[in-house]
Design a protein around this motif. Structure first.
Motif, PDB file in Angstrom:
ATOM      1  N   ASN A 112       0.803  -1.213   0.000  1.00  0.00           N
ATOM      2  CA  ASN A 112       0.000   0.000   0.000  1.00  0.00           C
ATOM      3  C   ASN A 112       0.842   1.273   0.000  1.00  0.00           C
ATOM      4  O   ASN A 112       0.442   2.290   0.566  1.00  0.00           O
ATOM      5  CB  ASN A 112      -0.945  -0.009   1.199  1.00  0.00           C
ATOM      6  CG  ASN A 112      -2.119  -0.931   0.993  1.00  0.00           C
ATOM      7  OD1 ASN A 112      -3.098  -0.567   0.342  1.00  0.00           O
ATOM      8  ND2 ASN A 112      -2.017  -2.145   1.512  1.00  0.00           N
ATOM      9  N   THR A 113       1.995   1.221  -0.637  1.00  0.00           N
ATOM     10  CA  THR A 113       2.823   2.405  -0.797  1.00  0.00           C
ATOM     11  C   THR A 113       3.449   2.398  -2.180  1.00  0.00           C
ATOM     12  O   THR A 113       3.631   1.334  -2.781  1.00  0.00           O
ATOM     13  CB  THR A 113       3.930   2.465   0.264  1.00  0.00           C
ATOM     14  OG1 THR A 113       4.712   3.663   0.074  1.00  0.00           O
ATOM     15  CG2 THR A 113       4.862   1.261   0.171  1.00  0.00           C
ATOM     16  N   ASP A 114       3.771   3.587  -2.687  1.00  0.00           N
ATOM     17  CA  ASP A 114       4.472   3.678  -3.974  1.00  0.00           C
ATOM     18  C   ASP A 114       5.951   3.983  -3.777  1.00  0.00           C
ATOM     19  O   ASP A 114       6.653   4.328  -4.735  1.00  0.00           O
ATOM     20  CB  ASP A 114       3.824   4.750  -4.865  1.00  0.00           C
ATOM     21  CG  ASP A 114       3.898   6.138  -4.241  1.00  0.00           C
ATOM     22  OD1 ASP A 114       4.468   6.285  -3.147  1.00  0.00           O
ATOM     23  OD2 ASP A 114       3.374   7.088  -4.861  1.00  0.00           O
ATOM     24  N   ALA A 115       6.452   3.844  -2.559  1.00  0.00           N
ATOM     25  CA  ALA A 115       7.858   4.147  -2.279  1.00  0.00           C
ATOM     26  C   ALA A 115       8.787   3.155  -2.966  1.00  0.00           C
ATOM     27  O   ALA A 115       8.476   1.967  -3.091  1.00  0.00           O
ATOM     28  CB  ALA A 115       8.105   4.134  -0.780  1.00  0.00           C
ATOM     29  N   SER A 116       9.943   3.644  -3.387  1.00  0.00           N
ATOM     30  CA  SER A 116      10.924   2.781  -4.039  1.00  0.00           C
ATOM     31  C   SER A 116      11.835   2.086  -3.033  1.00  0.00           C
ATOM     32  O   SER A 116      12.513   1.115  -3.371  1.00  0.00           O
ATOM     33  CB  SER A 116      11.782   3.596  -5.004  1.00  0.00           C
ATOM     34  OG  SER A 116      12.448   4.646  -4.309  1.00  0.00           O
ATOM     35  N   ILE A 117      11.868   2.580  -1.794  1.00  0.00           N
ATOM     36  CA  ILE A 117      12.623   1.951  -0.710  1.00  0.00           C
ATOM     37  C   ILE A 117      11.635   1.639   0.404  1.00  0.00           C
ATOM     38  O   ILE A 117      10.916   2.519   0.868  1.00  0.00           O
ATOM     39  CB  ILE A 117      13.742   2.868  -0.192  1.00  0.00           C
ATOM     40  CG1 ILE A 117      14.774   3.122  -1.293  1.00  0.00           C
ATOM     41  CG2 ILE A 117      14.420   2.246   1.034  1.00  0.00           C
ATOM     42  CD1 ILE A 117      15.824   4.158  -0.917  1.00  0.00           C
ATOM     43  N   VAL A 118      11.591   0.375   0.830  1.00  0.00           N
ATOM     44  CA  VAL A 118      10.648  -0.036   1.856  1.00  0.00           C
ATOM     45  C   VAL A 118      11.407  -0.668   3.014  1.00  0.00           C
ATOM     46  O   VAL A 118      12.460  -1.285   2.828  1.00  0.00           O
ATOM     47  CB  VAL A 118       9.586  -1.010   1.307  1.00  0.00           C
ATOM     48  CG1 VAL A 118       8.676  -0.301   0.306  1.00  0.00           C
ATOM     49  CG2 VAL A 118      10.238  -2.226   0.630  1.00  0.00           C
ATOM     50  N   GLY A 119      10.861  -0.509   4.214  1.00  0.00           N
ATOM     51  CA  GLY A 119      11.544  -1.038   5.378  1.00  0.00           C
ATOM     52  C   GLY A 119      10.590  -1.404   6.476  1.00  0.00           C
ATOM     53  O   GLY A 119       9.370  -1.236   6.360  1.00  0.00           O
ATOM     54  N   VAL A 120      11.148  -1.885   7.576  1.00  0.00           N
ATOM     55  CA  VAL A 120      10.338  -2.315   8.706  1.00  0.00           C
ATOM     56  C   VAL A 120      11.138  -2.140   9.985  1.00  0.00           C
ATOM     57  O   VAL A 120      12.375  -2.228   9.995  1.00  0.00           O
ATOM     58  CB  VAL A 120       9.912  -3.799   8.551  1.00  0.00           C
ATOM     59  CG1 VAL A 120      11.113  -4.714   8.442  1.00  0.00           C
ATOM     60  CG2 VAL A 120       9.010  -4.242   9.702  1.00  0.00           C
ATOM     61  N   MET A 121      10.427  -1.858  11.076  1.00  0.00           N
ATOM     62  CA  MET A 121      11.005  -1.898  12.405  1.00  0.00           C
ATOM     63  C   MET A 121       9.909  -2.282  13.392  1.00  0.00           C
ATOM     64  O   MET A 121       8.716  -2.187  13.080  1.00  0.00           O
ATOM     65  CB  MET A 121      11.625  -0.551  12.785  1.00  0.00           C
ATOM     66  CG  MET A 121      10.633   0.564  13.038  1.00  0.00           C
ATOM     67  SD  MET A 121      11.435   2.164  13.451  1.00  0.00           S
ATOM     68  CE  MET A 121      12.305   1.733  14.970  1.00  0.00           C
ATOM     69  N   ASP A 122      10.315  -2.717  14.583  1.00  0.00           N
ATOM     70  CA  ASP A 122       9.356  -3.094  15.607  1.00  0.00           C
ATOM     71  C   ASP A 122       8.725  -1.870  16.249  1.00  0.00           C
ATOM     72  O   ASP A 122       9.298  -0.771  16.235  1.00  0.00           O
ATOM     73  CB  ASP A 122      10.038  -3.932  16.690  1.00  0.00           C
ATOM     74  CG  ASP A 122      10.356  -5.346  16.234  1.00  0.00           C
ATOM     75  OD1 ASP A 122       9.900  -5.738  15.136  1.00  0.00           O
ATOM     76  OD2 ASP A 122      11.061  -6.055  16.971  1.00  0.00           O
ATOM     77  N   ALA A 123       7.575  -2.086  16.879  1.00  0.00           N
ATOM     78  CA  ALA A 123       6.847  -0.995  17.518  1.00  0.00           C
ATOM     79  C   ALA A 123       7.167  -0.851  18.997  1.00  0.00           C
ATOM     80  O   ALA A 123       6.669   0.064  19.650  1.00  0.00           O
ATOM     81  CB  ALA A 123       5.342  -1.208  17.350  1.00  0.00           C
ATOM     82  N   ASP A 124       7.996  -1.736  19.550  1.00  0.00           N
ATOM     83  CA  ASP A 124       8.184  -1.784  21.003  1.00  0.00           C
ATOM     84  C   ASP A 124       9.428  -1.053  21.485  1.00  0.00           C
ATOM     85  O   ASP A 124       9.804  -1.161  22.658  1.00  0.00           O
ATOM     86  CB  ASP A 124       8.222  -3.235  21.476  1.00  0.00           C
ATOM     87  CG  ASP A 124       9.286  -4.058  20.748  1.00  0.00           C
ATOM     88  OD1 ASP A 124      10.155  -3.466  20.083  1.00  0.00           O
ATOM     89  OD2 ASP A 124       9.229  -5.301  20.843  1.00  0.00           O
TER      90      ASP A 124
END
Length: 274
Positions: A112-124
């Motif tokens: 659900n994004t048009d970004a060319s760089i995608v990432g992730v991190m935890d919420a805690d």
């Protein structure tokens, strides 16, 4: 699950169509970064996390958005995020109903994004938001995959007990044969990383479980990997989501990747994005 390429919207005859823009050098796509943060009952953590993330990213002068993918929390997480999003449109809330699984939540955010760089991190807050500065700089310098790493020199597991450290080391060791020579990561189990979207298009991913990075290392079309050390922190508030099901999902994923890597059985996609 298959990740779709970056696609803009073109309006024709009252309907939206989505032509493929891979290969076009549009600056707005080249410079945009999307950070997915999966949540499940993280009401106590999400506001301070978003404050710190934005404090790091705002001075860096590039286009970004933060995707909070909530698995229908019952503690008010979505309401807190929604209130913040009304003040800052770069914060977006995506709520999944009747679904669970960190990898699936991350993939849903990236879809659900048009970004060319995608990432992730935890919420805690076990992943330090301040590391985003170095991770994003490495991506914009040309790396395909940048990992916040606990196992590269300078990183650490924090206050984990010896048994948990031993189990983690064994899980990492088990990935060594299926990682590609020259692209092996010391921390293939990390949940803190960025990757180029083009490296993921049309690759099948498992939605259940927590170890999306390992699939990316084995399957994605990456040509460079960099690890940035960090010390794994303590959970700010709330309870860990780790349980026996997480271990079972990891075992299934590992078996599937071994079969795929050594040609025993061709992997089948879970879902195809249009």
């Amino acid at each position: 699950m298959l990740l779709a390429p970056i696609r803009p919207i073109r309006v024709a005859l009252g309907e939206a169509t989505t032509p493929d823009l891979r290969g076009l050098a549009a600056p707005c796509f080249q410079q945009k970064l999307a950070l997915a943060i999966p949540t499940l009952c993280e009401a106590a953590n999400i506001a301070p996390l978003l404050e710190r993330v934005r404090a790091v990213l705002d001075p860096l002068n590039f286009d970004y958005e933060i995707l909070i993918v909530d698995d229908d929390s019952c503690d008010g997480t979505a309401e807190i995020v929604s209130a913040i999003a009304q003040q800052d449109p770069r914060v977006r809330l995506l709520v999944r109903k009747g679904q669970r699984g960190l990898s699936g939540a991350v993939l849903h955010g990236w879809e659900n994004t048009d970004a060319s760089i995608v990432g992730v991190m935890d919420a805690d807050l076990q992943h330090p938001p301040e590391l985003l500065r170095e991770l994003s700089a490495a991506m914009f310098s040309g790396c395909d995959l940048v990992i916040g790493s606990r196992y590269t020199p300078g990183g650490g597991l924090g206050q984990w007990n010896p048994v948990r450290k031993l189990l983690s080391a064994a899980a990492v060791w088990a990935t060594w044969p299926i990682q590609r020579v020259g692209l092996r990561a010391k921390d293939p189990m990390s949940g803190f990383f960025f990757v180029r979207r083009d490296c993921l298009v049309d690759i099948p991913f498992q939605q259940s479980g927590f170890k999306l990075l390992l699939e990316i290392l084995v399957r994605a079309r990456i040509s460079s990997v960099r690890e940035v050390p960090f010390e794994f922190g303590q959970r700010y508030r709330g309870a860990s989501k780790a349980n026996m099901k997480v271990a079972i999902d990891y075992g299934r994923l590992l078996a599937r990747l071994y079969r795929t890597r050594f040609g025993f059985r061709r992997a089948e996609p879970v879902t195809s994005f249009d």
